[in-house]
Design a protein around this motif. Structure first.
Motif, mmCIF file in Angstrom:
data_model
loop_
_atom_site.group_PDB
_atom_site.id
_atom_site.type_symbol
_atom_site.label_atom_id
_atom_site.label_comp_id
_atom_site.label_asym_id
_atom_site.label_seq_id
_atom_site.Cartn_x
_atom_site.Cartn_y
_atom_site.Cartn_z
ATOM 1 N N MET A 172 0.839 -1.199 0.000
ATOM 2 C CA MET A 172 0.000 0.000 0.000
ATOM 3 C C MET A 172 0.868 1.240 0.000
ATOM 4 O O MET A 172 1.732 1.409 0.849
ATOM 5 C CB MET A 172 -0.875 -0.019 1.243
ATOM 6 N N GLU A 201 -13.429 7.195 19.122
ATOM 7 C CA GLU A 201 -12.506 6.250 19.745
ATOM 8 C C GLU A 201 -11.736 5.402 18.734
ATOM 9 O O GLU A 201 -10.698 4.835 19.062
ATOM 10 C CB GLU A 201 -13.270 5.323 20.712
ATOM 11 N N GLY A 218 -5.541 6.553 18.122
ATOM 12 C CA GLY A 218 -4.132 6.168 18.058
ATOM 13 C C GLY A 218 -3.326 7.383 17.620
ATOM 14 O O GLY A 218 -3.876 8.358 17.096
ATOM 15 N N ALA A 219 -1.995 7.323 17.835
ATOM 16 C CA ALA A 219 -1.160 8.480 17.498
ATOM 17 C C ALA A 219 -1.016 8.661 15.994
ATOM 18 O O ALA A 219 -0.920 9.778 15.502
ATOM 19 C CB ALA A 219 0.208 8.318 18.153
ATOM 20 N N GLY A 220 -0.977 7.554 15.239
ATOM 21 C CA GLY A 220 -0.759 7.650 13.793
ATOM 22 C C GLY A 220 -1.236 6.400 13.088
ATOM 23 O O GLY A 220 -2.129 5.723 13.575
ATOM 24 N N GLY A 221 -0.620 6.140 11.925
ATOM 25 C CA GLY A 221 -0.944 4.913 11.207
ATOM 26 C C GLY A 221 -2.027 5.076 10.161
ATOM 27 O O GLY A 221 -2.607 6.150 9.999
ATOM 28 N N PRO A 222 -2.313 3.978 9.431
ATOM 29 C CA PRO A 222 -3.254 4.019 8.305
ATOM 30 C C PRO A 222 -4.632 4.611 8.626
ATOM 31 O O PRO A 222 -5.168 5.336 7.772
ATOM 32 C CB PRO A 222 -3.359 2.548 7.884
ATOM 33 N N ARG A 277 -4.394 8.190 7.996
ATOM 34 C CA ARG A 277 -4.142 8.549 6.587
ATOM 35 C C ARG A 277 -5.447 8.561 5.812
ATOM 36 O O ARG A 277 -5.702 9.458 5.012
ATOM 37 C CB ARG A 277 -3.187 7.539 5.944
ATOM 38 N N ARG A 282 -7.546 13.163 24.865
ATOM 39 C CA ARG A 282 -7.393 12.546 23.539
ATOM 40 C C ARG A 282 -8.495 13.052 22.600
ATOM 41 O O ARG A 282 -8.258 13.237 21.407
ATOM 42 C CB ARG A 282 -7.458 11.016 23.650
ATOM 43 N N VAL A 300 -10.675 3.097 24.100
ATOM 44 C CA VAL A 300 -9.999 2.882 22.822
ATOM 45 C C VAL A 300 -9.705 1.390 22.689
ATOM 46 O O VAL A 300 -8.720 0.873 23.222
ATOM 47 C CB VAL A 300 -8.717 3.737 22.731
ATOM 48 N N GLU A 335 -6.571 -0.778 21.850
ATOM 49 C CA GLU A 335 -5.527 -0.951 22.864
ATOM 50 C C GLU A 335 -5.898 -2.034 23.884
ATOM 51 O O GLU A 335 -5.154 -2.280 24.837
ATOM 52 C CB GLU A 335 -5.283 0.380 23.591
ATOM 53 N N TYR A 389 1.182 -0.492 14.501
ATOM 54 C CA TYR A 389 0.197 -0.029 13.517
ATOM 55 C C TYR A 389 -0.355 1.346 13.889
ATOM 56 O O TYR A 389 -0.548 2.204 13.038
ATOM 57 C CB TYR A 389 -0.930 -1.060 13.434
ATOM 58 N N HIS A 390 -0.635 1.537 15.190
ATOM 59 C CA HIS A 390 -1.257 2.788 15.637
ATOM 60 C C HIS A 390 -0.247 3.813 16.157
ATOM 61 O O HIS A 390 -0.647 4.882 16.618
ATOM 62 C CB HIS A 390 -2.292 2.497 16.724
ATOM 63 N N ALA A 391 1.044 3.493 16.113
ATOM 64 C CA ALA A 391 2.068 4.408 16.641
ATOM 65 C C ALA A 391 2.129 5.683 15.802
ATOM 66 O O ALA A 391 1.613 5.732 14.682
ATOM 67 C CB ALA A 391 3.435 3.717 16.632
ATOM 68 N N ALA A 392 2.776 6.694 16.357
ATOM 69 C CA ALA A 392 2.937 7.958 15.621
ATOM 70 C C ALA A 392 3.683 7.711 14.316
ATOM 71 O O ALA A 392 4.539 6.827 14.228
ATOM 72 C CB ALA A 392 3.694 8.956 16.486
ATOM 73 N N ASP A 393 3.331 8.480 13.278
ATOM 74 C CA ASP A 393 4.072 8.418 12.020
ATOM 75 C C ASP A 393 5.392 9.147 12.216
ATOM 76 O O ASP A 393 5.517 9.981 13.111
ATOM 77 C CB ASP A 393 3.260 9.071 10.900
ATOM 78 N N ARG A 416 6.785 0.084 11.480
ATOM 79 C CA ARG A 416 5.884 0.548 10.417
ATOM 80 C C ARG A 416 6.369 1.906 9.902
ATOM 81 O O ARG A 416 5.887 2.949 10.297
ATOM 82 C CB ARG A 416 4.445 0.685 10.932
ATOM 83 N N PRO A 417 7.382 1.868 8.979
ATOM 84 C CA PRO A 417 7.900 3.151 8.473
ATOM 85 C C PRO A 417 6.864 3.881 7.615
ATOM 86 O O PRO A 417 6.826 5.102 7.607
ATOM 87 C CB PRO A 417 9.120 2.743 7.642
ATOM 88 N N GLU A 418 6.028 3.143 6.878
ATOM 89 C CA GLU A 418 4.990 3.765 6.046
ATOM 90 C C GLU A 418 3.639 3.246 6.516
ATOM 91 O O GLU A 418 3.294 3.413 7.655
ATOM 92 C CB GLU A 418 5.238 3.444 4.562
ATOM 93 N N ALA A 419 2.878 2.619 5.609
ATOM 94 C CA ALA A 419 1.531 2.184 5.982
ATOM 95 C C ALA A 419 1.496 0.771 6.551
ATOM 96 O O ALA A 419 0.575 0.416 7.276
ATOM 97 C CB ALA A 419 0.612 2.280 4.772
ATOM 98 N N GLU A 420 2.494 -0.054 6.205
ATOM 99 C CA GLU A 420 2.406 -1.455 6.626
ATOM 100 C C GLU A 420 3.423 -1.820 7.681
ATOM 101 O O GLU A 420 4.588 -1.429 7.607
ATOM 102 C CB GLU A 420 2.565 -2.365 5.404
#
Lengths: 296, 259
Positions: free
Chosen positions: A1, A46, A50-54, A57, A90, B87, B90, B125-129, B191-195
């Motif tokens: 992706m 909710e 999360g902080a980031g990720g797909p 995006r 949050r 959430v 988690e 997956y959910h970590a900061a970019d 996860r440097p990008e999306a995956e």
């Protein structure tokens, strides 16, 4: 992706008086490829904490093209205990990140000392509850920095302590806190059946002047111990004819307002969901045309 | 005296989580009678939604034991540990530990560690970019030795006496392919990008990567790694981490002082 391209230019945040759709990950790609004509998208807050990720995006890409409404399911506004400050923080961060056109939550509770119970639980309508709910809404609105809408619940039981009718309870909250109301028409049908009252009388008594949004969804059917018909707020099927009919009735009083189609379980294909939204748009257009005719 | 809201909610939530307790007496039907069966709708909503949240967070663990077994195990866990926050992505950080002491799963000693890989996967997956370095251009060997690496925010590690990475990867396709070599594995998830990608690290590489993450200079991390595996190659180890996208930046000692 591949990472999605970000133009970082967003459409206007304000939510139009049209049909919107509850955003599901299953439909991200269809939406971004087809650019369907939808009034707005709504997400459960909710799911994006999360902080980031797909997930971010996709949501950012959708936010660039559509107005967004945030719908919280975890604040537990009706809990006797104080609000979870970390969760509130949050939420505030999420509002800052996406600049949603609207934020809404439920008249319910879902947390207690031992943690998060993950269901919208019923409240007794008393002076004590009214006081606690208003205090919590004041806190939320001060923290998030915008008006919130409060949604009428679907219930399966009554609580013996209740002394205030739900419509009066909601009116009082709106007056004391300045919050708006979200009228979930499916919840009216579900609660009226389960608590044995007339849904039309409820709609007629509802403080309609505070309503900023409608929700529509499908219910499921069951029976209680006495063999009485029970409706379950299942969000897993099309909107039922009885709910469409109630919706038309309430629009006569309220006028056209943003209306969300919720379908959270057994999620259908994008085209099925989009069709439901188009049905709601048709009803809204009729109301809008009638309003214009009356004005002229 | 009617119940206070706090008392009412304490009784309601206790009965929700314990099926053997009957519904509180203030929970009624429209005719004022007890509402045990109606109360069971809430009880069922809570139990089923928490089981489904765990199933979403632990798909490979579920495949390993089958859905019926998984749901029963998840239900037991949900009774002792409901989510701490709303959430749900988690939820289940304590699930691997619960599995390690869950008697009916004792025949699958690797199950808890596969669940630990899934906790790490969800966190990655959910970590900061964040940005990641792809080359060492412009840095000489001397500078590098004294440099400190900032890891990518999504970096996670899992170490197991079982081939957990091979098991996890083998369950990504419909058809399960068993690991060809039954050996301990240490895994880097990032996860440097999306995956999210998984990388098996050799013992020296693993020690090196962990020391770098805890802020040791590259040469100090290398010395510790060489103590664990004398054949460890620090240059190759660093390149491997870079290629995985696990390094956000490298700060050299000199430039640090100049700041």
């Amino acid at each position: 992706m591949k990472p999605l391209e970000r133009s970082n230019v967003r459409v206007n945040a304000s939510i139009p008086a049209r049909a919107g759709v509850g955003l599901k990950p299953e439909h991200y790609r269809d939406i971004l490829e087809e650019n369907p004509d939808v009034g707005f998208f709504e997400v459960h807050a909710e799911n994006y904490m999360g902080a980031g990720g797909p997930p971010h995006r996709y949501l950012e890409a959708i936010r660039e093209r559509y107005p967004l409404s945030l719908h919280g399911v975890g604040l537990s506004i009706g809990a006797a205990r104080r609000l979870d400050q970390a969760h509130l923080q949050r939420l505030k961060e999420l509002v800052r990140r996406y600049e949603p056109g609207r934020f809404s939550e439920h008249l319910a509770w879902s947390t207690h000392e031992n943690g998060f119970l993950n269901d919208l639980l019923p409240l007794p309508y008393t002076e004590e509850t009214l006081h606690i709910v208003c205090e919590h809404i004041d806190q939320v609105q001060a923290s998030v920095g915008c008006q919130m809408l409060l949604e009428n619940p679907s219930v399966y039981v009554l609580l013996a302590e209740s002394v205030i009718p739900e419509t009066e309870f909601l009116r009082e909250i709106a007056i004391r806190t300045g919050c708006g109301l979200l009228l979930d028409v499916n919840n009216v049908e579900v609660s009226a059946t389960n608590a044995a009252y007339d849904p039309i009388a409820y709609i007629n008594a509802f403080p309609i002047e505070h309503v900023g949004e409608f929700h529509l969804a499908g219910f499921a059917e069951a029976e209680d111990e006495a063999g009485e018909r029970l409706l379950i707020d299942a969000h897993g099927s099309p909107v039922e004819p009885s709910v469409w009919s109630l919706y038309r009735q309430v629009l006569r009083r309220a006028g056209a307002k943003p209306t969300l189609i919720e379908w959270d379980n057994d999620v259908p294909s994008w085209s099925v969901l989009h069709n439901e939204a188009m049905k709601a748009d048709l009803v809204l257009r009729e109301v809008g045309e009638r309003e214009q005719a009356n004005a002229a | 005296m009617p119940l206070s809201l706090s008392e009412s909610q304490t009784a309601f939530s206790a009965a929700l989580l314990a099926p053997e307790i009957e519904a509180p007496a203030n929970v009624i039907r429209p005719d004022g009678r007890r509402a045990d069966r109606r109360f069971a709708i809430y009880r069922n909503n809570v139990a089923v939604s928490l089981i489904e949240a765990l199933q979403a967070n632990f798909p490979v663990t579920c495949k390993l034991v089958g859905e019926a077994f998984f749901r029963a195990m998840a239900g037991e866990f949900a009774r002792v540990e409901i989510p701490r926050s709303p959430v749900l992505s988690e939820y289940g950080i304590g699930f691997p530990y619960f599995i390690s002491s869950f008697r009916p799963a004792q025949d699958l000693p690797y199950l808890a560690d596969v669940a630990a890989v899934e906790v790490a996967w969800n966190q990655a997956y959910h970590a900061a970019d964040g940005a990641y370095l792809s080359s060492l251009e412009g840095l000489n060997e001397e500078e590098l030795a004294k440099a400190i690496c900032t890891p990518h925010p999504s970096v996670r590690f899992v170490s197991s006496p079982f081939p957990v990475c091979a098991i996890w990867l083998g369950h990504q396709a419909e058809q399960f392919s068993p690991p060809s070599d039954w050996k301990p594995e240490s895994v880097l998830l990032v996860r440097p990008e999306a995956e999210v990608s998984l990388h098996v690290l050799q013992p020296g590489e693993f020690a090196f990567a962990q020391k770098l993450r805890s802020g040791e200079r590259i040469e100090e991390a290398a010395i510790i790694a060489l103590g664990i595996d004398p054949s460890f190659d620090p240059g190759a180890g660093l390149i491997k981490l870079l290629r995985a996208g696990a390094v956000s930046s490298i700060r050299t000692f000199e430039s640090d002082e100049g700041e």
